[in-house]
Design an enzyme around this catalytic site. Sequence first.
Site, PDB file in Angstrom:
ATOM      1  N   SER A   1      23.129   7.073  21.456  1.00  0.00           N
ATOM      2  CA  SER A   1      21.800   7.039  22.051  1.00  0.00           C
ATOM      3  C   SER A   1      21.312   8.457  22.355  1.00  0.00           C
ATOM      4  O   SER A   1      21.233   9.284  21.453  1.00  0.00           O
ATOM      5  CB  SER A   1      21.797   6.144  23.297  1.00  0.00           C
ATOM      6  OG  SER A   1      20.489   5.820  23.678  1.00  0.00           O
TER       7      SER A   1
ATOM      8  N   ASP B  80      16.694  -0.806  15.777  1.00  0.00           N
ATOM      9  CA  ASP B  80      17.404  -0.372  16.982  1.00  0.00           C
ATOM     10  C   ASP B  80      16.828  -1.045  18.226  1.00  0.00           C
ATOM     11  O   ASP B  80      15.625  -0.979  18.497  1.00  0.00           O
ATOM     12  CB  ASP B  80      17.297   1.146  17.122  1.00  0.00           C
ATOM     13  CG  ASP B  80      18.032   1.669  18.332  1.00  0.00           C
ATOM     14  OD1 ASP B  80      19.238   1.908  18.223  1.00  0.00           O
ATOM     15  OD2 ASP B  80      17.390   1.818  19.391  1.00  0.00           O
TER      16      ASP B  80
ATOM     17  N   HIS C 137      22.326  -1.563  19.341  1.00  0.00           N
ATOM     18  CA  HIS C 137      22.196  -0.201  19.858  1.00  0.00           C
ATOM     19  C   HIS C 137      23.583   0.276  20.265  1.00  0.00           C
ATOM     20  O   HIS C 137      24.261  -0.374  21.060  1.00  0.00           O
ATOM     21  CB  HIS C 137      21.251  -0.164  21.063  1.00  0.00           C
ATOM     22  CG  HIS C 137      20.953   1.209  21.586  1.00  0.00           C
ATOM     23  ND1 HIS C 137      20.187   2.116  20.877  1.00  0.00           N
ATOM     24  CD2 HIS C 137      21.292   1.835  22.730  1.00  0.00           C
ATOM     25  CE1 HIS C 137      20.066   3.232  21.583  1.00  0.00           C
ATOM     26  NE2 HIS C 137      20.749   3.091  22.710  1.00  0.00           N
TER      27      HIS C 137
END
Length: 413
Positions: A196, A292, A359
């Site tokens: 991330s 995502d 994710h």
Amino acid sequence: MNLRFAAVVCCLWLCSVVCVAQSGSSSTDDAIWSLESKLMATSNASQLLMVPLTLIQGAASKGAVCLDGTLPGYHLHRGIGSGANRWLIQLEGGGWCNTRRSCIFRKTTRRGSSNHMEKVLAFTGILSNKANENPDFFNWNRVKLRYCDGASFTGDSEDQSSQLYYRGQRIWQVAMEELLSKGMQKADQALLSGCSAGGLASILHCDQFKAVLPGTTKVKCLSDAGMFMDAVDVSGGHSLRNMFQGVVTVQNLQKELSTTCTKHLDPTSCFFPQNLVSEIKTPMFLLNAAYDAWQVQESLAPPSADRTGSWKACKSDHSHCNSSQIHFFQDFRSQMVNAVKTFSASAHNGLFINSCFAHCQSERQDTWFAPDSPKLYGKTVAESVGDWYFDRKTVKAIDCPYPCDKTCHDLTF
């Protein structure tokens, strides 16, 4: 598995929205992080490897501090056997703060102060020490570098009036110095990873990582869920660009960004990976879900772009999307695939872009390496990354569009 995810996330999502809405942070990011913590706490807890936090004692004298001025930290589990001189650095993620107010709030959380960080963390997925969970990296020196600067380890300024320290670049530097002194200077193999906001950080710091290590070290980088796209949202606006512009402005990142990029693009554009990945000289692997989950929630259809709530059901669970909404997501996927074409042309780079609503797939055991893990061309994420890192095979895996992939561990909210 998905039903279990859905039940936990739904509760956590509702619990997290009130506090994070005031902070400018991502409620999606908090919900995903809380879900993973919940799952770790309830499954095989006695078997999890728990690694203590180490604060970098000399950091304050170099101005390398968290947003609130506390010491930065990391978790290190030593390698053994053939992995004794191999190092994996995992950069923690956790969104960004894009206003003074949101950065002030962030000081009161684990993402802005080591006072609020967990004293131990579970090492799973790519950080696991078990060969049957992490076949290629289980016995390496594995490090989780904690994230407490709010700008993907990039800033080097301060706001004295608010007592905010934007020192991500200095934290990066002292962490590298610390780990080199702990034995990383003898590394024969090294991998910089991140998820991330940490995945973006691994892109921003990849060549810097290569530069601090001996020329004889085999160095590569992995960005997991870090391919944030400068995409148009459902209202025709640019929600993520606006957020990134705030991060760049509040932390004065202009001077810290790639000069190759800033020579021809504005600073905000040079915080977007699509404008950076093709210029990176060190071999890199991009691991990303084509849809995502964080970008769906916070970039493509955030509440600010969906005033009527017509996207609420769809973005919470893609099975509730109508055909035009799915078409919008397919356009987003096409943008991502097009953005990595030049990057993919380089023989030393790797790709694993699966058509999932997920994710961060490298840190969670179920998506990294497990009996029912996501696969592309018959290989799990762990096997694909390993094949690429050790030059066993060329890995340029891009999934066909949704709904062809039946191996996904999709997140629903």
